[in-house]
Design a protein around this motif. Sequence first.
Motif, PDB file in Angstrom:
ATOM      1  N   ALA A  65      58.194   8.477 107.753  1.00  3.48           N
ATOM      2  CA  ALA A  65      58.774   7.840 106.428  1.00  3.48           C
ATOM      3  C   ALA A  65      60.189   7.645 106.599  1.00  3.48           C
ATOM      4  O   ALA A  65      60.916   7.814 107.293  1.00  3.48           O
ATOM      5  CB  ALA A  65      58.419   8.806 105.260  1.00  3.48           C
ATOM      6  N   ALA A  66      60.718   6.606 105.730  1.00  2.50           N
ATOM      7  CA  ALA A  66      62.138   6.178 105.442  1.00  2.50           C
ATOM      8  C   ALA A  66      62.820   7.293 104.804  1.00  2.50           C
ATOM      9  O   ALA A  66      62.694   7.733 103.817  1.00  2.50           O
ATOM     10  CB  ALA A  66      62.111   4.801 104.862  1.00  2.50           C
ATOM     11  N   ALA A  67      63.926   7.691 105.631  1.00  2.00           N
ATOM     12  CA  ALA A  67      65.065   8.761 105.138  1.00  2.00           C
ATOM     13  C   ALA A  67      65.660   8.320 104.022  1.00  2.00           C
ATOM     14  O   ALA A  67      65.853   9.150 102.949  1.00  2.00           O
ATOM     15  CB  ALA A  67      65.878   9.092 106.263  1.00  2.00           C
ATOM     16  N   ASP A  68      66.001   7.063 103.971  1.00  2.48           N
ATOM     17  CA  ASP A  68      66.821   6.472 102.802  1.00  2.48           C
ATOM     18  C   ASP A  68      66.187   6.562 101.462  1.00  2.48           C
ATOM     19  O   ASP A  68      66.662   6.431 100.329  1.00  2.48           O
ATOM     20  CB  ASP A  68      67.130   5.021 103.073  1.00  2.48           C
ATOM     21  CG  ASP A  68      66.013   3.946 103.469  1.00  2.48           C
ATOM     22  OD1 ASP A  68      65.660   3.425 102.428  1.00  2.48           O
ATOM     23  OD2 ASP A  68      65.511   4.204 104.520  1.00  2.48           O
ATOM     24  N   TYR A  69      64.803   6.596 101.483  1.00  2.00           N
ATOM     25  CA  TYR A  69      63.957   6.586 100.371  1.00  2.00           C
ATOM     26  C   TYR A  69      63.488   8.118  99.970  1.00  2.00           C
ATOM     27  O   TYR A  69      63.925   8.546  98.773  1.00  2.00           O
ATOM     28  CB  TYR A  69      62.662   5.723 100.282  1.00  2.00           C
ATOM     29  CG  TYR A  69      61.822   5.846  99.184  1.00  2.00           C
ATOM     30  CD1 TYR A  69      62.090   5.057  98.159  1.00  2.00           C
ATOM     31  CD2 TYR A  69      60.872   6.813  99.261  1.00  2.00           C
ATOM     32  CE1 TYR A  69      61.192   5.200  96.831  1.00  2.00           C
ATOM     33  CE2 TYR A  69      60.111   7.052  98.029  1.00  2.00           C
ATOM     34  CZ  TYR A  69      60.211   6.222  96.827  1.00  2.00           C
ATOM     35  OH  TYR A  69      59.351   6.431  95.791  1.00  2.00           O
ATOM     36  N   LYS A  72      66.539  10.617  98.779  1.00  2.00           N
ATOM     37  CA  LYS A  72      67.506  10.270  97.468  1.00  2.00           C
ATOM     38  C   LYS A  72      67.577  11.348  96.526  1.00  2.00           C
ATOM     39  O   LYS A  72      68.570  11.282  95.781  1.00  2.00           O
ATOM     40  CB  LYS A  72      66.585   8.867  96.868  1.00  2.00           C
ATOM     41  CG  LYS A  72      67.365   7.697  97.523  1.00  2.00           C
ATOM     42  CD  LYS A  72      66.886   6.376  96.496  1.00  2.00           C
ATOM     43  CE  LYS A  72      67.661   5.245  97.204  1.00  2.00           C
ATOM     44  NZ  LYS A  72      67.077   4.050  96.430  1.00  2.00           N
ATOM     45  N   SER A  73      66.322  12.055  96.351  1.00  2.00           N
ATOM     46  CA  SER A  73      66.409  13.079  95.362  1.00  2.00           C
ATOM     47  C   SER A  73      65.770  14.340  95.826  1.00  2.00           C
ATOM     48  O   SER A  73      64.984  14.433  96.651  1.00  2.00           O
ATOM     49  CB  SER A  73      65.658  12.556  94.140  1.00  2.00           C
ATOM     50  OG  SER A  73      64.255  12.588  94.380  1.00  2.00           O
ATOM     51  N   ALA A  75      63.515  16.110  94.528  1.00  2.00           N
ATOM     52  CA  ALA A  75      62.255  16.349  94.514  1.00  2.00           C
ATOM     53  C   ALA A  75      61.288  15.186  95.568  1.00  2.00           C
ATOM     54  O   ALA A  75      60.427  15.966  96.233  1.00  2.00           O
ATOM     55  CB  ALA A  75      61.602  15.568  92.877  1.00  2.00           C
ATOM     56  N   ARG A  76      62.015  14.097  95.841  1.00  2.00           N
ATOM     57  CA  ARG A  76      61.429  13.597  96.838  1.00  2.00           C
ATOM     58  C   ARG A  76      61.540  14.110  98.208  1.00  2.00           C
ATOM     59  O   ARG A  76      60.773  14.133  99.175  1.00  2.00           O
ATOM     60  CB  ARG A  76      62.163  12.155  97.137  1.00  2.00           C
ATOM     61  CG  ARG A  76      61.685  11.066  95.988  1.00  2.00           C
ATOM     62  CD  ARG A  76      62.534   9.725  95.993  1.00  2.00           C
ATOM     63  NE  ARG A  76      62.227   9.030  94.944  1.00  2.00           N
ATOM     64  CZ  ARG A  76      62.681   7.533  94.900  1.00  2.00           C
ATOM     65  NH1 ARG A  76      63.629   7.307  95.813  1.00  2.00           N
ATOM     66  NH2 ARG A  76      62.704   6.891  93.951  1.00  2.00           N
ATOM     67  N   ARG A  77      62.811  14.677  98.564  1.00  2.00           N
ATOM     68  CA  ARG A  77      63.105  15.466  99.739  1.00  2.00           C
ATOM     69  C   ARG A  77      62.045  16.563  99.910  1.00  2.00           C
ATOM     70  O   ARG A  77      61.532  16.917 100.710  1.00  2.00           O
ATOM     71  CB  ARG A  77      64.520  16.251  99.545  1.00  2.00           C
ATOM     72  CG  ARG A  77      64.926  16.805 100.820  1.00  2.00           C
ATOM     73  CD  ARG A  77      66.335  17.771 100.642  1.00  2.00           C
ATOM     74  NE  ARG A  77      67.202  16.757 100.566  1.00  2.00           N
ATOM     75  CZ  ARG A  77      67.970  16.216 101.694  1.00  2.00           C
ATOM     76  NH1 ARG A  77      67.671  16.523 102.840  1.00  2.00           N
ATOM     77  NH2 ARG A  77      69.028  15.239 101.413  1.00  2.00           N
ATOM     78  N   TYR A  78      61.676  17.277  98.912  1.00  3.31           N
ATOM     79  CA  TYR A  78      60.829  18.442  98.989  1.00  3.31           C
ATOM     80  C   TYR A  78      59.222  17.907  99.252  1.00  3.31           C
ATOM     81  O   TYR A  78      58.751  18.425 100.200  1.00  3.31           O
ATOM     82  CB  TYR A  78      60.665  18.989  97.684  1.00  3.31           C
ATOM     83  CG  TYR A  78      59.786  20.582  97.551  1.00  3.31           C
ATOM     84  CD1 TYR A  78      60.113  21.579  98.072  1.00  3.31           C
ATOM     85  CD2 TYR A  78      58.449  20.026  97.112  1.00  3.31           C
ATOM     86  CE1 TYR A  78      59.164  22.702  98.003  1.00  3.31           C
ATOM     87  CE2 TYR A  78      57.663  21.222  97.330  1.00  3.31           C
ATOM     88  CZ  TYR A  78      57.913  22.380  97.726  1.00  3.31           C
ATOM     89  OH  TYR A  78      56.846  23.125  97.898  1.00  3.31           O
ATOM     90  N   ILE A  79      58.859  16.812  98.559  1.00  2.00           N
ATOM     91  CA  ILE A  79      57.714  16.362  98.978  1.00  2.00           C
ATOM     92  C   ILE A  79      57.633  15.771 100.497  1.00  2.00           C
ATOM     93  O   ILE A  79      56.598  16.180 101.131  1.00  2.00           O
ATOM     94  CB  ILE A  79      57.312  15.111  98.230  1.00  2.00           C
ATOM     95  CG1 ILE A  79      57.001  15.551  96.620  1.00  2.00           C
ATOM     96  CG2 ILE A  79      56.112  14.330  98.529  1.00  2.00           C
ATOM     97  CD1 ILE A  79      56.939  14.297  95.667  1.00  2.00           C
ATOM     98  N   ALA A  80      58.577  15.349 101.029  1.00  2.00           N
ATOM     99  CA  ALA A  80      58.449  14.534 102.300  1.00  2.00           C
ATOM    100  C   ALA A  80      58.385  15.597 103.268  1.00  2.00           C
ATOM    101  O   ALA A  80      57.801  15.638 104.383  1.00  2.00           O
ATOM    102  CB  ALA A  80      59.731  13.529 102.350  1.00  2.00           C
ATOM    103  N   VAL A  81      59.725  16.494 102.972  1.00  2.34           N
ATOM    104  CA  VAL A  81      59.948  17.515 104.045  1.00  2.34           C
ATOM    105  C   VAL A  81      59.198  18.879 104.149  1.00  2.34           C
ATOM    106  O   VAL A  81      58.655  19.270 104.917  1.00  2.34           O
ATOM    107  CB  VAL A  81      61.481  17.973 103.984  1.00  2.34           C
ATOM    108  CG1 VAL A  81      61.803  18.941 105.200  1.00  2.34           C
ATOM    109  CG2 VAL A  81      62.296  16.614 104.086  1.00  2.34           C
ATOM    110  N   LYS A  82      59.020  19.501 102.870  1.00  2.00           N
ATOM    111  CA  LYS A  82      58.475  20.632 102.883  1.00  2.00           C
ATOM    112  C   LYS A  82      56.816  20.607 102.618  1.00  2.00           C
ATOM    113  O   LYS A  82      56.112  21.242 103.594  1.00  2.00           O
ATOM    114  CB  LYS A  82      59.002  21.337 101.616  1.00  2.00           C
ATOM    115  CG  LYS A  82      60.430  21.879 101.507  1.00  2.00           C
ATOM    116  CD  LYS A  82      60.651  23.016 102.828  1.00  2.00           C
ATOM    117  CE  LYS A  82      62.154  23.516 102.843  1.00  2.00           C
ATOM    118  NZ  LYS A  82      62.443  24.548 103.790  1.00  2.00           N
TER     119      LYS A  82
END
Length: 218
Positions: A65-69, A72-73, A75-82
């Motif tokens: 996935a694109a880090a820049d998207y 950004k927040s 919530a998004r960070r949690y979904i993508a990373v965690k």
Amino acid sequence: MIDNIVAVAATAAAHLITGVRGDWLGCVPEARPRIYFANHASHGDFILIRTALPPELRKTTRPVAAADYWLKSPARRYIAVKAFNSVLIDRNVITRTVDPVEPMTTALDEGSSLILFPEGTRNTGPSLLLPFKRGIYYLAQRRPDVELVPVWIDNLNRVMPKGEFVPVPLLCTVTFGAPIHLEEGERKPDFCTRSRAALLALAPEPDEETKAAKEAAR
């Protein structure tokens, strides 16, 4: 534990809303590193592909996935990373300090499979599939023994149109095709064209209404 619950809940919601069915036409599910490359129309694409995989494969399959998207927040960070353990790629060629292919090859070497979207961005236009970016070629070049499996997602762009936040219940299908490999001496343009054709071959024939809409959009 909480991270896993979020991922399981997202998978269950995707199945409930879309009734997603996985059709394995060119291969069978196998517990080994693979690169699943798919068309891209929604930020929910990777969730739908994971949902179509057998449960034992979901744990070792990571979306690219694109880090820049996704950063950004919180919530998004949690979904993508965690929740989904995504492999995040910096798309900014000016500021990035790491070769974007490197984290993907590392994930494969660690035993993970990848979900990759070679178009590089969501396709919201009338074309079935955008031209492929070069990343899929460089990944195949560095790990030539890893199978690349084309995956066609049908109907998700109608379930979650761009700009909408409430999904529309519709049946979706995820079709897994025959694996391909980079051939010896194959050049980048030829491989991108061939892999794109392998993906397009899985697309369903459009109905008359869809054909008329595409013609009107030209």
